[in-house]
Design a protein around this motif. Structure first.
Motif, PDB file in Angstrom:
ATOM      1  N   GLY A  15     -44.116  67.701 -12.227  1.00 37.49           N
ATOM      2  CA  GLY A  15     -43.103  66.616 -12.136  1.00 37.49           C
ATOM      3  C   GLY A  15     -43.248  65.352 -12.179  1.00 37.49           C
TER       4      GLY A  15
ATOM      5  N   ILE B 250     -42.057  63.505 -15.486  1.00 37.38           N
ATOM      6  CA  ILE B 250     -40.554  63.471 -15.443  1.00 37.38           C
ATOM      7  C   ILE B 250     -39.980  62.476 -14.606  1.00 37.38           C
TER       8      ILE B 250
ATOM      9  N   VAL C  81     -53.756  65.974 -13.602  1.00 37.54           N
ATOM     10  CA  VAL C  81     -54.840  66.780 -14.435  1.00 37.54           C
ATOM     11  C   VAL C  81     -55.221  66.204 -15.997  1.00 37.54           C
TER      12      VAL C  81
HETATM   13 FE1  SF4 Z   1     -46.520  65.802 -16.187  1.00 41.86          FE
HETATM   14 FE2  SF4 Z   1     -49.268  66.067 -15.844  1.00 41.86          FE
HETATM   15 FE3  SF4 Z   1     -47.402  67.046 -13.737  1.00 41.86          FE
HETATM   16 FE4  SF4 Z   1     -47.554  68.435 -16.130  1.00 41.86          FE
HETATM   17  S1  SF4 Z   1     -49.236  68.152 -14.571  1.00 41.86           S
HETATM   18  S2  SF4 Z   1     -45.749  67.725 -15.074  1.00 41.86           S
HETATM   19  S3  SF4 Z   1     -47.966  66.504 -17.678  1.00 41.86           S
HETATM   20  S4  SF4 Z   1     -47.738  64.660 -14.453  1.00 41.86           S
END
Ligand code: SF4
Length: 56
Positions: free
Chosen positions: A13, A16, A51
């Motif tokens: 998140g 977002i 990631v």
């Molecule tokens: Fe966004 Fe990366 Fe988290 Fe996925 S892992 S929700 S792409 S910040």
């Protein structure tokens, strides 16, 4: 164009929270809803993603 690698995304998140006009959560993964949004927050999201799932 900004993209989210759904194989890598863990649905944390962060992107977002940083850039809600560009990213949204769908089925516990981030997806791009508006790729031509605020470029600064896209860059911040790329850096913040734990990631490295976001690329441009
Ligand atoms: Fe966004 Fe990366 Fe988290 Fe996925 S892992 S929700 S792409 S910040």
């Amino acid at each position: 164009m900004v993209k989210v690698n759904k194989e890598k995304c863990i649905g944390c998140g962060q992107c977002i929270a940083i850039c809600p006009e560009v990213f949204e959560l769908k089925n516990c993964k981030s997806q791009v809803k508006e790729s031509s949004g605020n470029k600064k927050c896209i860059q911040e999201s790329i850096k913040a993603c734990p990631v490295d799932a976001i690329s441009e």
